[in-house]
Write a protein that holds these residues in place. Structure first.
Motif, PDB file in Angstrom:
ATOM      1  N   SER A  56      41.180  39.479  28.817  1.00 46.12           N
ATOM      2  CA  SER A  56      41.167  39.765  29.451  1.00 46.12           C
ATOM      3  C   SER A  56      40.721  41.633  29.713  1.00 46.12           C
ATOM      4  O   SER A  56      41.573  42.272  29.455  1.00 46.12           O
ATOM      5  CB  SER A  56      41.332  39.573  31.066  1.00 46.12           C
ATOM      6  N   THR A  57      39.933  42.249  30.410  1.00 45.71           N
ATOM      7  CA  THR A  57      40.001  43.653  29.950  1.00 45.71           C
ATOM      8  C   THR A  57      39.027  44.280  31.355  1.00 45.71           C
ATOM      9  O   THR A  57      39.033  43.599  33.024  1.00 45.71           O
ATOM     10  CB  THR A  57      39.196  44.267  29.661  1.00 45.71           C
ATOM     11  N   GLU A  58      39.591  45.213  32.127  1.00 45.60           N
ATOM     12  CA  GLU A  58      38.637  46.152  33.550  1.00 45.60           C
ATOM     13  C   GLU A  58      37.383  46.768  33.007  1.00 45.60           C
ATOM     14  O   GLU A  58      37.076  47.633  33.856  1.00 45.60           O
ATOM     15  CB  GLU A  58      39.483  46.848  34.015  1.00 45.60           C
ATOM     16  N   ILE A  59      37.006  46.198  31.524  1.00 46.10           N
ATOM     17  CA  ILE A  59      35.358  47.240  31.262  1.00 46.10           C
ATOM     18  C   ILE A  59      34.546  46.783  32.187  1.00 46.10           C
ATOM     19  O   ILE A  59      33.817  45.352  32.358  1.00 46.10           O
ATOM     20  CB  ILE A  59      35.338  46.642  29.707  1.00 46.10           C
ATOM     21  N   VAL A  60      33.216  47.741  32.642  1.00 43.33           N
ATOM     22  CA  VAL A  60      32.272  47.443  33.040  1.00 43.33           C
ATOM     23  C   VAL A  60      31.555  48.728  32.625  1.00 43.33           C
ATOM     24  O   VAL A  60      29.887  48.358  33.207  1.00 43.33           O
ATOM     25  CB  VAL A  60      32.292  47.984  34.881  1.00 43.33           C
ATOM     26  N   ARG A  61      31.624  50.038  32.459  1.00 45.94           N
ATOM     27  CA  ARG A  61      30.606  51.302  31.944  1.00 45.94           C
ATOM     28  C   ARG A  61      31.008  51.302  30.029  1.00 45.94           C
ATOM     29  O   ARG A  61      32.399  51.518  29.439  1.00 45.94           O
ATOM     30  CB  ARG A  61      30.637  51.836  32.326  1.00 45.94           C
TER      31      ARG A  61
END
Length: 214
Positions: free
Chosen positions: A34-39
């Motif tokens: 799980s990550t916070e990657i969106v870009r």
């Protein structure tokens, strides 16, 4: 792999290999993070995904994407489409799949699942799609979730398993998370449809009820 988590994005190259090695030494598989990657353009995106791909991790969950009340629904979706296309291209170059979790909640893109379809419909499912959460899908569409499951199934490469029930009073309802099988999620129908649609990939069991919640 999120700020404040056990493995912080800025230390991915040092800490993620150690965590994966420890898990595998205990007989566990590490197929998903799980990550916070969106870009694709964010500074930690490429290092995190490169490290994960080298370790044989095949799926990562994106961070939350939210509607902008100032621009509205359609303009928010229009803004995110090219952003996610760029991220899908990075995923393809690394051989890893990015998954947007359908998550109920105010202003959460993907909660209704129809909007999630609009975001991914033109993307190659191998590189970016959906992490289907039947608990949140049931919250949003108690009897409609089979339709959105069928709609999105080509893009579903991972799933979340958890259960809940409603606590109700006049004019108010509260969600209580409970162990699997003790809530209102229709797992018999869900697993039947998952089998018929041939949905595979990693499955994550969430323990969000006492004494596990935090």
């Amino acid at each position: 792999m999120r700020p404040g988590g056990q493995i912080r994005p800025e230390r991915v190259e040092e800490d993620l290999p150690k965590a994966v090695e420890a898990a595998r030494a205990a007989g566990l598989r590490v197929d998903m993070i799980s990550t916070e990657i969106v870009r694709a353009s964010d500074k930690h995106t490429r290092p995190v995904l490169e490290c994960a791909a080298k370790l044989g991790i095949t799926v990562y969950r994106l961070g939350a994407i939210r509607y902008d009340p100032k621009t509205g629904v359609l303009k928010t979706l229009a803004h995110w489409k090219p952003v996610l296309r760029e991220l899908a291209e990075l995923n393809q170059s690394l051989g890893i799949h990015g998954a947007i979790q359908n998550h109920s909640g105010n202003l959460r893109v993907g909660a209704s699942l129809w909007d999630l379809f609009e975001l991914v419909r033109d993307l190659d499912p191998r590189w970016l799609g959906c992490q289907h959460d039947i608990r949140h899908a049931t919250v949003i569409g108690a009897h409609a979730w089979p339709i959105t499951l069928e709609l999105l199934h080509p893009w579903i490469r991972s799933t979340d398993l958890k259960d809940f029930r409603w606590i109700q009073s006049p004019g108010k309802q509260v969600i209580e998370n409970v162990p699997l099988g003790e809530g209102i999620v229709d797992f018999a129908q869900y697993f039947s449809r998952v089998r018929d649609l041939k949905i595979g990939g990693p499955r994550s069991v969430h323990l969000e009820y006492p004494p596990f919640e935090h």
